[in-house]
Motif scaffolding. Structure first.
Motif, PDB file in Angstrom:
ATOM      1  N   GLN A  51     -47.772 -43.714  33.287  1.00 45.55           N
ATOM      2  CA  GLN A  51     -47.728 -42.766  32.176  1.00 45.55           C
ATOM      3  C   GLN A  51     -49.006 -42.748  31.350  1.00 45.55           C
ATOM      4  N   VAL A  52     -49.986 -43.547  31.732  1.00 45.14           N
ATOM      5  CA  VAL A  52     -51.225 -43.652  30.948  1.00 45.14           C
ATOM      6  C   VAL A  52     -51.907 -42.298  30.796  1.00 45.14           C
ATOM      7  N   GLU A  53     -52.037 -41.563  31.863  1.00 44.27           N
ATOM      8  CA  GLU A  53     -52.744 -40.279  31.820  1.00 44.27           C
ATOM      9  C   GLU A  53     -52.032 -39.285  30.898  1.00 44.27           C
ATOM     10  N   ALA A  54     -50.730 -39.180  31.013  1.00 45.96           N
ATOM     11  CA  ALA A  54     -49.966 -38.230  30.196  1.00 45.96           C
ATOM     12  C   ALA A  54     -50.002 -38.607  28.711  1.00 45.96           C
ATOM     13  N   VAL A  55     -49.854 -39.882  28.415  1.00 45.85           N
ATOM     14  CA  VAL A  55     -49.849 -40.320  27.015  1.00 45.85           C
ATOM     15  C   VAL A  55     -51.257 -40.188  26.416  1.00 45.85           C
ATOM     16  N   THR A  56     -52.276 -40.480  27.195  1.00 45.62           N
ATOM     17  CA  THR A  56     -53.655 -40.288  26.722  1.00 45.62           C
ATOM     18  C   THR A  56     -53.891 -38.832  26.363  1.00 45.62           C
ATOM     19  N   ALA A  57     -53.461 -37.927  27.226  1.00 42.10           N
ATOM     20  CA  ALA A  57     -53.615 -36.492  26.960  1.00 42.10           C
ATOM     21  C   ALA A  57     -52.897 -36.102  25.677  1.00 42.10           C
ATOM     22  N   ASN A  58     -51.686 -36.614  25.466  1.00 44.18           N
ATOM     23  CA  ASN A  58     -50.926 -36.321  24.257  1.00 44.18           C
ATOM     24  C   ASN A  58     -51.645 -36.841  23.015  1.00 44.18           C
ATOM     25  N   LEU A  59     -52.160 -38.053  23.081  1.00 44.32           N
ATOM     26  CA  LEU A  59     -52.871 -38.626  21.936  1.00 44.32           C
ATOM     27  C   LEU A  59     -54.110 -37.799  21.586  1.00 44.32           C
ATOM     28  N   LEU A  60     -54.836 -37.356  22.614  1.00 40.52           N
ATOM     29  CA  LEU A  60     -56.087 -36.625  22.376  1.00 40.52           C
ATOM     30  C   LEU A  60     -55.878 -35.169  21.986  1.00 40.52           C
ATOM     31  N   THR A  61     -54.709 -34.636  22.222  1.00 41.76           N
ATOM     32  CA  THR A  61     -54.470 -33.251  21.838  1.00 41.76           C
ATOM     33  C   THR A  61     -53.596 -33.183  20.594  1.00 41.76           C
ATOM     34  N   GLU A  62     -52.343 -33.518  20.732  1.00 43.84           N
ATOM     35  CA  GLU A  62     -51.405 -33.358  19.618  1.00 43.84           C
ATOM     36  C   GLU A  62     -51.655 -34.325  18.469  1.00 43.84           C
ATOM     37  N   VAL A  63     -51.745 -35.604  18.764  1.00 45.38           N
ATOM     38  CA  VAL A  63     -51.858 -36.596  17.688  1.00 45.38           C
ATOM     39  C   VAL A  63     -53.228 -36.508  17.009  1.00 45.38           C
ATOM     40  N   ALA A  64     -54.285 -36.335  17.772  1.00 44.19           N
ATOM     41  CA  ALA A  64     -55.624 -36.204  17.180  1.00 44.19           C
ATOM     42  C   ALA A  64     -55.714 -34.952  16.310  1.00 44.19           C
ATOM     43  N   THR A  65     -55.116 -33.864  16.760  1.00 42.84           N
ATOM     44  CA  THR A  65     -55.120 -32.631  15.968  1.00 42.84           C
ATOM     45  C   THR A  65     -54.378 -32.834  14.651  1.00 42.84           C
ATOM     46  N   GLN A  66     -53.233 -33.493  14.707  1.00 43.47           N
ATOM     47  CA  GLN A  66     -52.467 -33.762  13.482  1.00 43.47           C
ATOM     48  C   GLN A  66     -53.266 -34.631  12.511  1.00 43.47           C
ATOM     49  N   ASP A  67     -53.939 -35.650  13.041  1.00 48.64           N
ATOM     50  CA  ASP A  67     -54.715 -36.531  12.173  1.00 48.64           C
ATOM     51  C   ASP A  67     -55.902 -35.778  11.566  1.00 48.64           C
ATOM     52  N   ALA A  68     -56.579 -34.977  12.376  1.00 50.11           N
ATOM     53  CA  ALA A  68     -57.713 -34.191  11.870  1.00 50.11           C
ATOM     54  C   ALA A  68     -57.251 -33.214  10.791  1.00 50.11           C
ATOM     55  N   ASP A  69     -56.106 -32.581  11.008  1.00 47.38           N
ATOM     56  CA  ASP A  69     -55.565 -31.659  10.003  1.00 47.38           C
ATOM     57  C   ASP A  69     -55.232 -32.395   8.705  1.00 47.38           C
ATOM     58  N   TYR A  70     -54.687 -33.585   8.825  1.00 47.01           N
ATOM     59  CA  TYR A  70     -54.372 -34.386   7.640  1.00 47.01           C
ATOM     60  C   TYR A  70     -55.634 -34.645   6.822  1.00 47.01           C
ATOM     61  N   TRP A  71     -56.682 -35.093   7.488  1.00 52.42           N
ATOM     62  CA  TRP A  71     -57.909 -35.427   6.760  1.00 52.42           C
ATOM     63  C   TRP A  71     -58.638 -34.197   6.240  1.00 52.42           C
ATOM     64  N   ALA A  72     -58.390 -33.037   6.837  1.00 53.94           N
ATOM     65  CA  ALA A  72     -59.003 -31.800   6.339  1.00 53.94           C
ATOM     66  C   ALA A  72     -58.553 -31.503   4.913  1.00 53.94           C
ATOM     67  N   GLU A  73     -57.343 -31.918   4.582  1.00 50.47           N
ATOM     68  CA  GLU A  73     -56.842 -31.724   3.222  1.00 50.47           C
ATOM     69  C   GLU A  73     -57.675 -32.484   2.189  1.00 50.47           C
ATOM     70  N   PHE A  74     -58.403 -33.495   2.642  1.00 49.16           N
ATOM     71  CA  PHE A  74     -59.240 -34.306   1.749  1.00 49.16           C
ATOM     72  C   PHE A  74     -60.730 -33.987   1.911  1.00 49.16           C
TER      73      PHE A  74
END
Length: 62
Positions: A25-48
């Motif tokens: 599952q490494v490939e699938a979870v890596t893809a999820n982290l780099l797309t969905e989770v990274a986008t959410q984190d970047a959006d969070y910090w954009a507020e600041f």
């Protein structure tokens, strides 16, 4: 089982973005982290006023 950590542009592990997964599952979870989770984190910090993009994030395997 490898541990995957999403790393922000400053080299820190994103809180809540560490996953221990089976080898098949490494490939699938890596893809999820780099797309969905990274986008959410970047959006969070954009507020600041930080201008991160998901392409600036990396995943480290331990």
């Amino acid at each position: 089982m490898p541990e995957l950590r999403l790393i922000d542009p400053h080299g820190y592990t994103v809180p809540g973005a560490t996953r221990t997964v089976p080898d098949d599952q490494v490939e699938a979870v890596t893809a999820n982290l780099l797309t969905e989770v990274a986008t959410q984190d970047a959006d969070y910090w954009a507020e600041f006023g930080w201008t991160y993009t998901r392409r600036q994030y990396t995943v480290r395997t331990a």
